[in-house]
Every structure is written in structure tokens, then in C-alpha cells.
Design a protein around this motif. Structure first.
Motif, mmCIF file in Angstrom:
data_model
loop_
_atom_site.group_PDB
_atom_site.id
_atom_site.type_symbol
_atom_site.label_atom_id
_atom_site.label_comp_id
_atom_site.label_asym_id
_atom_site.label_seq_id
_atom_site.Cartn_x
_atom_site.Cartn_y
_atom_site.Cartn_z
ATOM 1 N N UNK A 143 48.500 38.542 91.417
ATOM 2 C CA UNK A 143 48.910 39.795 90.793
ATOM 3 C C UNK A 143 50.295 39.618 90.157
ATOM 4 N N UNK A 144 50.505 40.243 89.003
ATOM 5 C CA UNK A 144 51.753 40.067 88.253
ATOM 6 C C UNK A 144 52.980 40.402 89.094
ATOM 7 N N UNK A 145 52.904 41.424 89.932
ATOM 8 C CA UNK A 145 54.072 41.820 90.715
ATOM 9 C C UNK A 145 54.431 40.816 91.798
ATOM 10 N N UNK A 146 53.597 39.812 92.022
ATOM 11 C CA UNK A 146 53.879 38.781 93.028
ATOM 12 C C UNK A 146 54.061 37.399 92.418
ATOM 13 N N UNK A 147 53.936 37.283 91.118
ATOM 14 C CA UNK A 147 53.886 35.982 90.457
ATOM 15 C C UNK A 147 55.049 35.067 90.829
ATOM 16 N N UNK A 148 56.263 35.536 90.691
ATOM 17 C CA UNK A 148 57.422 34.672 90.932
ATOM 18 C C UNK A 148 57.475 34.205 92.387
ATOM 19 N N UNK A 149 57.152 35.057 93.331
ATOM 20 C CA UNK A 149 57.164 34.677 94.741
ATOM 21 C C UNK A 149 56.079 33.651 95.044
ATOM 22 N N UNK A 150 54.933 33.784 94.397
ATOM 23 C CA UNK A 150 53.801 32.908 94.676
ATOM 24 C C UNK A 150 53.895 31.548 93.991
ATOM 25 N N UNK A 151 54.644 31.450 92.885
ATOM 26 C CA UNK A 151 54.721 30.187 92.146
ATOM 27 C C UNK A 151 56.027 29.434 92.367
ATOM 28 N N UNK A 152 57.037 30.066 92.932
ATOM 29 C CA UNK A 152 58.306 29.379 93.188
ATOM 30 C C UNK A 152 58.107 28.376 94.322
ATOM 31 N N UNK A 153 58.289 27.074 94.057
ATOM 32 C CA UNK A 153 58.094 26.071 95.104
ATOM 33 C C UNK A 153 59.008 26.255 96.316
ATOM 34 N N UNK A 154 60.105 27.000 96.159
ATOM 35 C CA UNK A 154 61.034 27.223 97.268
ATOM 36 C C UNK A 154 60.743 28.498 98.061
ATOM 37 N N UNK A 155 59.787 29.287 97.609
ATOM 38 C CA UNK A 155 59.510 30.572 98.248
ATOM 39 C C UNK A 155 58.654 30.415 99.495
ATOM 40 N N UNK A 156 58.987 31.163 100.515
ATOM 41 C CA UNK A 156 58.174 31.186 101.731
ATOM 42 C C UNK A 156 56.819 31.839 101.468
ATOM 43 N N UNK A 157 56.676 32.515 100.339
ATOM 44 C CA UNK A 157 55.442 33.231 99.995
ATOM 45 C C UNK A 157 54.622 32.507 98.938
ATOM 46 N N UNK A 158 54.930 31.249 98.667
ATOM 47 C CA UNK A 158 54.251 30.516 97.595
ATOM 48 C C UNK A 158 52.801 30.201 97.958
ATOM 49 N N UNK A 159 52.002 30.010 96.920
ATOM 50 C CA UNK A 159 50.629 29.549 97.125
ATOM 51 C C UNK A 159 50.680 28.042 97.382
ATOM 52 N N UNK A 160 49.673 27.478 98.027
ATOM 53 C CA UNK A 160 49.703 26.049 98.359
ATOM 54 C C UNK A 160 49.855 25.128 97.146
ATOM 55 N N UNK A 161 49.363 25.534 95.989
ATOM 56 C CA UNK A 161 49.443 24.691 94.798
ATOM 57 C C UNK A 161 50.854 24.610 94.223
ATOM 58 N N UNK A 162 51.706 25.538 94.559
ATOM 59 C CA UNK A 162 53.062 25.606 93.985
ATOM 60 C C UNK A 162 54.005 24.705 94.773
ATOM 61 N N UNK A 163 53.876 23.416 94.537
ATOM 62 C CA UNK A 163 54.632 22.454 95.337
ATOM 63 C C UNK A 163 55.780 21.793 94.593
ATOM 64 N N UNK A 164 55.816 21.945 93.278
ATOM 65 C CA UNK A 164 56.852 21.241 92.530
ATOM 66 C C UNK A 164 57.177 21.986 91.234
#
Length: 155
Positions: A62-83
């Protein structure tokens, strides 16, 4: 002489931000997925996904979560967002909101973030694969997201 900075209109803002993107056509995006392992990220809201379907393999965020989910440093990132050099192609409905979202990801250091020209509608019009909606079964964000803990928008 006094310089007055007038606010930008949304069209001017979009043009300015797009000047920093190497936007991909649907065919280029499909090749980027195939050849480079690019991550397609669908930011459309549920009603559009449920009306039109989804791109197979795209991660729904969802757009309102995009930055949290894609930031490799975020505790809320998706597994693919590693680098930070992960190629990311943001997909919205018609290719407008995705440009601004891709620039936001670039500001987080995801230098290869871009968006899809024409969005989901352009992808479908190009005859690329689409999984049609299933009546009575709403699409949901990527299953791995539910396991990440507190959602950033719930705080």
C-alpha cells in the motif's frame, strides 16, 4: 530585487521529479524483472486491484507503507528489500503517483528505483500477463508484510 518562489502545481512537480527517473515502458519493465531481478511493487489501492487484477509476481505494498516496506534499514521492510541497489519498479494505476513514489524511494537511497510508464493500465494494454481478480476474494498486500509486526500507520 525580491525573489518570490511560487508553489509548484502538481503537473510541474511531476515533470521536475520525472526528470530524475529513467522510467520504464511495460516491455522494459518485464525485461528488467526477467534479466535483472527487478522488483515490481504495486501501490494501487485494493479497489483497483480487485477491479482489474494484478501483475503476477508483483509485490503489493500500500502506498502509505511504501517507504517503510522498501527501506533496507527499516524494521518493517519486506524480505526482498535487502539492499539499496535493488532495481525497483513502482506500479500505480496509470503511471502518475508511481513517479512521485519512486522519487521518494530514491530519497531513501534506493538509487535504482523507477516507475512504469502507463502504470498497470499500460502493462495490461501491452498484453503482458495479468492475473484477473477473483470475485469475492479481495487482493491483499504481500503475505510477508503481515508477519512484520506493527504497521507503521497504526502508530
Amino acid at each position: 530585487m525580491v525573489t518570490v518562489n511560487l508553489p509548484l502545481g502538481v503537473d510541474e512537480l511531476l515533470d521536475r521529479e520525472r526528470a530524475h527517473l529513467h522510467r520504464l515502458t511495460p516491455d522494459q519493465a518485464a525485461r528488467a524483472v526477467e534479466d535483472e531481478g527487478a522488483l515490481l511493487v504495486d501501490i494501487r489501492y485494493g479497489a483497483l486491484r480487485d477491479r482489474d487484477g494484478v501483475i503476477p509476481g508483483a509485490v503489493i505494498v500500500e502506498r502509505n507503507e511504501l517507504e517503510w516496506r522498501l527501506d533496507p534499514h527499516s524494521a518493517h521492510r519486506i524480505p526482498q528489500a535487502t539492499r539499496h541497489d535493488l532495481p525497483v519498479v513502482v506500479v500505480c494505476n496509470e503511471g502518475y503517483a508511481s513517479s512521485l513514489a519512486a522519487r521518494s524511494l530514491q530519497a531513501l537511497g534506493l538509487r535504482r528505483a523507477t516507475d512504469l510508464v502507463g502504470g498497470f493500465q499500460g502493462w495490461a494494454a501491452a498484453g503482458l500477463p495479468v492475473t484477473p481478480p477473483v470475485p469475492g476474494r479481495p487482493s491483499v498486500p504481500h503475505p510477508s508484510i503481515a508477519a512484520i509486526g506493527d504497521r507503521p500507520d497504526s502508530q
